[in-house]
Design a protein around this motif. Structure first.
Motif, PDB file in Angstrom:
ATOM      1  N   ASP A  89       0.831  -1.203   0.000  1.00 20.27           N
ATOM      2  CA  ASP A  89       0.000   0.000   0.000  1.00 20.27           C
ATOM      3  C   ASP A  89       0.871   1.260   0.000  1.00 20.27           C
ATOM      4  O   ASP A  89       1.614   1.512   0.951  1.00 20.27           O
ATOM      5  N   ARG A  90       0.766   2.070  -1.050  1.00 19.51           N
ATOM      6  CA  ARG A  90       1.628   3.241  -1.208  1.00 19.51           C
ATOM      7  C   ARG A  90       1.369   4.296  -0.125  1.00 19.51           C
ATOM      8  O   ARG A  90       2.287   4.978   0.327  1.00 19.51           O
ATOM      9  N   LYS A  91       0.100   4.422   0.290  1.00 16.38           N
ATOM     10  CA  LYS A  91      -0.210   5.405   1.320  1.00 16.38           C
ATOM     11  C   LYS A  91       0.437   5.022   2.650  1.00 16.38           C
ATOM     12  O   LYS A  91       0.965   5.870   3.373  1.00 16.38           O
ATOM     13  N   VAL A  92       0.394   3.732   2.956  1.00 17.45           N
ATOM     14  CA  VAL A  92       1.030   3.254   4.179  1.00 17.45           C
ATOM     15  C   VAL A  92       2.541   3.482   4.112  1.00 17.45           C
ATOM     16  O   VAL A  92       3.165   3.932   5.076  1.00 17.45           O
ATOM     17  N   LEU A  93       3.109   3.187   2.957  1.00 17.20           N
ATOM     18  CA  LEU A  93       4.554   3.365   2.778  1.00 17.20           C
ATOM     19  C   LEU A  93       4.966   4.825   2.945  1.00 17.20           C
ATOM     20  O   LEU A  93       5.981   5.121   3.578  1.00 17.20           O
ATOM     21  N   GLU A  94       4.190   5.736   2.393  1.00 18.08           N
ATOM     22  CA  GLU A  94       4.511   7.153   2.518  1.00 18.08           C
ATOM     23  C   GLU A  94       4.439   7.603   3.978  1.00 18.08           C
ATOM     24  O   GLU A  94       5.271   8.378   4.440  1.00 18.08           O
ATOM     25  N   THR A  95       3.446   7.092   4.696  1.00 18.05           N
ATOM     26  CA  THR A  95       3.310   7.430   6.106  1.00 18.05           C
ATOM     27  C   THR A  95       4.521   6.940   6.898  1.00 18.05           C
ATOM     28  O   THR A  95       5.079   7.669   7.727  1.00 18.05           O
ATOM     29  N   VAL A  96       4.926   5.703   6.626  1.00 18.64           N
ATOM     30  CA  VAL A  96       6.082   5.131   7.319  1.00 18.64           C
ATOM     31  C   VAL A  96       7.359   5.890   6.960  1.00 18.64           C
ATOM     32  O   VAL A  96       8.211   6.139   7.826  1.00 18.64           O
ATOM     33  N   ARG A  97       7.504   6.269   5.707  1.00 19.99           N
ATOM     34  CA  ARG A  97       8.679   7.031   5.269  1.00 19.99           C
ATOM     35  C   ARG A  97       8.827   8.323   6.081  1.00 19.99           C
ATOM     36  O   ARG A  97       9.889   8.627   6.631  1.00 19.99           O
ATOM     37  N   PHE A  98       7.753   9.077   6.140  1.00 23.70           N
ATOM     38  CA  PHE A  98       7.842  10.377   6.798  1.00 23.70           C
ATOM     39  C   PHE A  98       7.892  10.252   8.319  1.00 23.70           C
ATOM     40  O   PHE A  98       8.460  11.098   9.003  1.00 23.70           O
ATOM     41  N   ARG A  99       7.333   9.168   8.862  1.00 24.42           N
ATOM     42  CA  ARG A  99       7.457   8.919  10.295  1.00 24.42           C
ATOM     43  C   ARG A  99       8.898   8.574  10.649  1.00 24.42           C
ATOM     44  O   ARG A  99       9.427   9.005  11.685  1.00 24.42           O
ATOM     45  N   ALA A 100       9.551   7.816   9.769  1.00 27.50           N
ATOM     46  CA  ALA A 100      10.955   7.463   9.989  1.00 27.50           C
ATOM     47  C   ALA A 100      11.824   8.716   9.996  1.00 27.50           C
ATOM     48  O   ALA A 100      12.693   8.879  10.857  1.00 27.50           O
ATOM     49  N   ALA A 101      11.578   9.596   9.032  1.00 30.57           N
ATOM     50  CA  ALA A 101      12.346  10.844   8.964  1.00 30.57           C
ATOM     51  C   ALA A 101      12.097  11.699  10.200  1.00 30.57           C
ATOM     52  O   ALA A 101      13.026  12.292  10.760  1.00 30.57           O
ATOM     53  N   ALA A 102      10.837  11.761  10.649  1.00 28.82           N
ATOM     54  CA  ALA A 102      10.501  12.552  11.836  1.00 28.82           C
ATOM     55  C   ALA A 102      11.180  11.990  13.079  1.00 28.82           C
ATOM     56  O   ALA A 102      11.695  12.742  13.918  1.00 28.82           O
ATOM     57  N   ASN A 103      11.203  10.663  13.214  1.00 26.44           N
ATOM     58  CA  ASN A 103      11.853  10.032  14.364  1.00 26.44           C
ATOM     59  C   ASN A 103      13.339  10.355  14.400  1.00 26.44           C
ATOM     60  O   ASN A 103      13.928  10.543  15.479  1.00 26.44           O
ATOM     61  N   ILE A 104      13.962  10.394  13.238  1.00 25.91           N
ATOM     62  CA  ILE A 104      15.390  10.719  13.162  1.00 25.91           C
ATOM     63  C   ILE A 104      15.632  12.167  13.566  1.00 25.91           C
ATOM     64  O   ILE A 104      16.503  12.464  14.393  1.00 25.91           O
ATOM     65  N   VAL A 105      14.859  13.074  12.994  1.00 23.23           N
ATOM     66  CA  VAL A 105      15.040  14.499  13.296  1.00 23.23           C
ATOM     67  C   VAL A 105      14.787  14.781  14.774  1.00 23.23           C
ATOM     68  O   VAL A 105      15.493  15.586  15.402  1.00 23.23           O
ATOM     69  N   GLU A 106      13.796  14.092  15.357  1.00 20.57           N
ATOM     70  CA  GLU A 106      13.473  14.295  16.771  1.00 20.57           C
ATOM     71  C   GLU A 106      14.589  13.837  17.710  1.00 20.57           C
ATOM     72  O   GLU A 106      14.611  14.230  18.882  1.00 20.57           O
ATOM     73  N   ALA A 107      15.520  13.026  17.214  1.00 22.60           N
ATOM     74  CA  ALA A 107      16.640  12.564  18.038  1.00 22.60           C
ATOM     75  C   ALA A 107      17.696  13.652  18.237  1.00 22.60           C
ATOM     76  O   ALA A 107      18.620  13.480  19.034  1.00 22.60           O
TER      77      ALA A 107
END
Length: 212
Positions: A30-48
Motif C-alpha cells: 500500500d503506497r499510502k502506508v509506505l509514505e506514512t512510514v517514510r515520513f514517520r521514519a524521517a521525523a523520528n530521526i530528526v526528533e533525536a
C-alpha cells in the motif's frame, strides 16, 4: 570539510529507522502506508537531535527517497563522515578518575573506534568490577561497581534491548559518614550496548546518581 554533528546514539536511531523502513518496503504494498512510514521514519530521526541546520535536516530526511537495501547502505555510509566521536581521552586521564586503583587495567584505547562509543566501559574479571567513563558537560565522569552475571535475558537500563544481563551495584556516598548502594541491570557486553543505545537519558541519570 564535513562538520560532525551525529553522536553515536543518534546514529543508532538512524540505523534503526532504516532497518524498519526497509522491512516495511519489503512487506507492504500500500503506497499510502509506505509514505506514512517514510515520513514517520524521517521525523523520528530528526526528533533525536536538539538542534539541526537546514542542510543537516535535509541530509537526514533523504531517507524518505530510498527504495533498496543498497540505497539505505549508501545513505548510512554517507553519514559516517558526520559522526561526532567520543571525546579524546588518555590513559592518564582515566587513571585519575579511579585513584584508588593503582594497577588499573584499561582496554587498549588505540584499538577502539570511538565514533561508535557513547560510554567507555570495561570489566576487570579478576576483581569482578565494571568501570564506566562518560563525557558530560565538558568533563569525564568515572564510576565503578561490582558486576554480577545473572545468566538471564532482560532489558538493559542503558540501551533498552533484550539481552544477557548483569546486575551492577555502585556504592555511593549518602552523607559525610554514610554510604548507600544503587543497582541496575545492564548489558553484560558494552560493545553491543553501544551499538544499540538510542537515548542517553537513563545512562546519564544513573551515572550522575552513582557519582554522588
Amino acid at each position: 570539510m564535513s562538520t560532525p554533528f551525529i553522536r553515536n546514539h543518534q546514529y543508532n536511531v538512524i540505523k534503526k529507522q532504516t532497518e524498519f523502513l526497509l522491512k516495511t518496503l519489503r512487506t507492504v504494498a500500500d503506497r499510502k502506508v509506505l509514505e506514512t512510514v517514510r515520513f514517520r521514519a524521517a521525523a523520528n530521526i530528526v526528533e533525536a537531535f536538539d538542534d539541526l541546520t537546514k542542510d543537516q535536516q535535509q541530509m537526514l530526511e533523504q531517507i524518505t527517497t530510498f527504495e533498496t537495501a543498497y540505497d539505505f547502505q549508501r545513505y548510512l555510509s554517507a553519514l559516517e563522515p558526520y559522526l561526532e566521536p567520543y571525546p579524546p581521552i588518555t590513559l592518564k586521564q582515566i587513571q585519575k578518575l579511579f585513584p584508588k586503583h593503582k594497577k588499573l587495567k584499561v582496554p587498549d584505547l588505540q584499538s577502539i573506534d570511538f565514533r561508535y562509543v557513547t560510554y567507555l566501559s570495561w570489566v576487570d574479571i579478576a576483581t569482578g568490577r565494571l568501570f564506566i567513563v562518560y563525557p558530560f558537560e565538558g568533563q569525564f565522569i568515572g564510576i565503578e561497581g561490582r558486576i554480577t552475571p545473572t545468566n538471564k535475558k532482560g532489558y538493559c537500563l542503558f540501551c533498552n534491548r533484550h539481552q544477557e544481563l548483569a546486575f551492577l551495584t555502585v556504592r555511593t556516598k549518602a552523607s559525610l559518614d554514610n554510604y548507600s548502594s544503587i543497582g541496575q541491570y545492564v548489558c553484560m557486553e558494552s560493545h553491543g550496548c553501544n551499538q544499540g543505545i538510542t537515548n542517553t537519558e537513563a545512562l546519564e541519570k544513573f551515572i550522575l546518581s552513582a557519582r554522588k
